[in-house]
Design an enzyme around this catalytic site. Structure first.
Site, short mmCIF file in Angstrom:
data_model
loop_
_atom_site.label_atom_id
_atom_site.label_comp_id
_atom_site.label_asym_id
_atom_site.label_seq_id
_atom_site.Cartn_x
_atom_site.Cartn_y
_atom_site.Cartn_z
N LYS A 36 0.84 -1.09 -0.16
CA LYS A 36 0.08 0.02 0.05
C LYS A 36 0.75 1.12 0.00
O LYS A 36 0.68 2.13 -0.61
CB LYS A 36 -0.88 0.19 1.36
CG LYS A 36 -2.16 -1.05 0.95
CD LYS A 36 -3.05 -1.08 2.24
CE LYS A 36 -4.16 -2.19 2.23
NZ LYS A 36 -4.96 -2.24 3.15
N ASP A 38 -10.22 2.02 2.46
CA ASP A 38 -10.16 1.08 3.66
C ASP A 38 -11.17 1.71 4.92
O ASP A 38 -12.02 1.14 5.39
CB ASP A 38 -9.04 0.76 4.33
CG ASP A 38 -8.09 -0.18 3.53
OD1 ASP A 38 -8.86 -1.04 2.83
OD2 ASP A 38 -6.97 -0.52 3.60
P1 NDP Z 1 0.90 -3.69 9.56
O1 NDP Z 1 1.87 -4.89 9.20
O2 NDP Z 1 1.11 -2.52 8.65
O3 NDP Z 1 0.72 -3.26 10.96
C1 NDP Z 1 0.48 -4.37 11.94
C2 NDP Z 1 0.16 -3.93 13.19
O4 NDP Z 1 -0.11 -4.84 14.08
C3 NDP Z 1 1.30 -3.03 13.90
O5 NDP Z 1 0.81 -2.07 14.66
C4 NDP Z 1 2.17 -4.09 14.95
O6 NDP Z 1 2.70 -3.47 15.89
C5 NDP Z 1 0.84 -4.86 15.31
N1 NDP Z 1 1.06 -6.12 15.75
C6 NDP Z 1 1.45 -7.23 14.95
N2 NDP Z 1 1.51 -8.22 15.44
C7 NDP Z 1 1.31 -7.93 16.86
C8 NDP Z 1 1.26 -8.82 18.17
N3 NDP Z 1 1.43 -10.15 18.23
N4 NDP Z 1 0.51 -8.14 19.04
C9 NDP Z 1 0.32 -6.72 19.33
N5 NDP Z 1 0.50 -6.28 18.12
C10 NDP Z 1 0.87 -6.66 17.05
O7 NDP Z 1 -0.60 -4.70 9.00
P2 NDP Z 1 -1.66 -3.70 8.35
O8 NDP Z 1 -2.09 -2.52 9.22
O9 NDP Z 1 -1.67 -3.54 6.84
O10 NDP Z 1 -3.16 -4.83 8.94
C11 NDP Z 1 -3.42 -4.94 10.21
C12 NDP Z 1 -4.65 -5.78 10.18
O11 NDP Z 1 -5.94 -5.31 9.51
C13 NDP Z 1 -4.56 -7.28 9.44
O12 NDP Z 1 -5.10 -8.18 10.29
C14 NDP Z 1 -5.10 -7.21 8.09
O13 NDP Z 1 -5.63 -8.38 7.68
C15 NDP Z 1 -6.33 -6.18 8.61
N6 NDP Z 1 -6.83 -5.59 7.43
C16 NDP Z 1 -8.22 -5.92 7.15
C17 NDP Z 1 -9.01 -5.15 6.00
C18 NDP Z 1 -10.17 -5.48 5.69
O14 NDP Z 1 -10.68 -4.98 4.51
N7 NDP Z 1 -11.05 -6.07 6.50
C19 NDP Z 1 -8.28 -4.13 5.40
C20 NDP Z 1 -6.85 -3.95 5.93
C21 NDP Z 1 -6.34 -4.54 6.81
P3 NDP Z 1 4.17 -2.99 15.86
O15 NDP Z 1 4.06 -1.73 15.42
O16 NDP Z 1 4.76 -2.94 17.32
O17 NDP Z 1 4.95 -3.82 15.03
#
Ligand code: NDP
Length: 278
Positions: A68, A105
């Site tokens: 993205k 989104d």
């Molecule tokens: P990113 O990789 O950009 O961000 C991931 C985030 O999750 C970060 O803030 C990270 O924290 C945090 N994270 C990852 N693992 C853990 C954990 N075990 N415990 C706590 N925090 C954690 O991912 P996206 O933002 O692109 O996606 C996030 C979610 O949203 C996904 O599940 C995705 O499938 C969903 N999504 C759904 C959509 C829909 O249409 N339904 C559209 C877009 C996304 P840190 O910064 O500390 O690493």
């Protein structure tokens, strides 16, 4: 003569994407002649592949994880909501050859919350868990609904603080770590972390939900996610996953590409029914 316009979703991994199914259902429903494929594209391969797609006559693309931000950089023009989120999930070929980048989104999430689930954000205390790409996309549209307060909590605290800083000109928003949630309570908690994808849960205090509060996990699957289960276990009135958001963000992209707004409810019901049988 009817021509078939080409669309696709790029991402990695992409094998389990529901987007081709959703867009084909929209095309059938609205009588639009188009094709829509899912293509595995890594970040390294993205610039050449996206260029090739449009040069070969492609009309529009969806971009998902991890593309993205690259799509944002590729777009020659951006909508205001894309500029604000610095992430693009929809690319559109313009008549003059320019590529417009948009982010559907947040609009998809808000439509699902307000229209499909009759939730209100105005005057509510809202918590977003996570400060990644998905959070970037949803913060603007959520603040657009005038919640009383929006808190972004993240595992890496600095990221939440910086993200909140970027949006503070448009609403009451602050960023913190999970441990700072302490005694706060919220009417709506949105899980935008990737934790659910590996069956994990951010560390959350027990009394985080206000009376009649709701939970919403942006992630979705055939089974309730760990966060959806957490919501039910902690007395949430509704605890939902992101299937509706997925269909609504796709409908917004379809509208941008085709100028026709598909009906989302039958598609959500179909996909929801199928996963219950799976
Ligand atoms: P990113 O990789 O950009 O961000 C991931 C985030 O999750 C970060 O803030 C990270 O924290 C945090 N994270 C990852 N693992 C853990 C954990 N075990 N415990 C706590 N925090 C954690 O991912 P996206 O933002 O692109 O996606 C996030 C979610 O949203 C996904 O599940 C995705 O499938 C969903 N999504 C759904 C959509 C829909 O249409 N339904 C559209 C877009 C996304 P840190 O910064 O500390 O690493």
């Amino acid at each position: 003569m009817t021509t078939t316009d080409r669309y696709a979703v790029f991402g990695s991994p992409i094998k389990h994407s529901k987007s081709p199914r959703i867009h084909r259902l929209f095309a059938e429903q609205t009588g639009q002649a188009l094709s829509y494929e899912a293509q595995e594209v890594t970040a390294e391969a993205f610039p050449a592949t996206v260029k090739g797609f449009f040069e070969a006559g492609g009309k529009g693309l969806n971009c998902t994880v991890p593309l993205k931000e690259l799509a944002y950089r590729f777009a020659t023009h951006k909508t205001e909501r894309a500029q604000r989120s610095k992430a693009v999930n929809t690319l559109v070929l313009q008549t003059d050859g320019a590529i417009l980048g948009d982010n559907t989104d947040g609009c998809g999430l808000v439509t699902d919350l307000l229209h499909n689930h009759r939730l209100t954000l105005t005057g509510k205390n809202v918590l977003i868990l996570g400060a990644g790409g998905a959070s970037r996309g949803i913060i603007g549209p959520i603040l657009g609904q005038s919640p009383t307060r929006l808190v972004v909590a993240n595992r890496t605290t600095d990221k939440a603080v910086l993200l909140a800083e970027e949006f503070k000109s448009i609403g009451d928003i602050s960023g913190c770590g999970f441990e700072e949630l302490g005694r706060l309570q919220f009417d709506l908690i949105l899980n935008a972390t990737a934790a659910s994808l590996s069956g994990q849960l951010p560390p959350l205090p027990d009394r985080l939900l206000a009376s009649q509060a709701s939970c919403y996990d942006l992630a979705y699957g055939n089974e309730p996610t760990a966060f959806v289960r957490w919501g039910f276990a902690h007395g949430a009135r509704l605890s939902l996953d992101g299937l509706g958001m997925l269909v609504e963000q796709a409908a917004e992209a379809f509208f941008i590409w085709r100028g026709v707004r598909p009906q989302t409810r039958p598609v959500i019901e179909l996909l929801d029914g199928e996963r219950k049988k799976a």
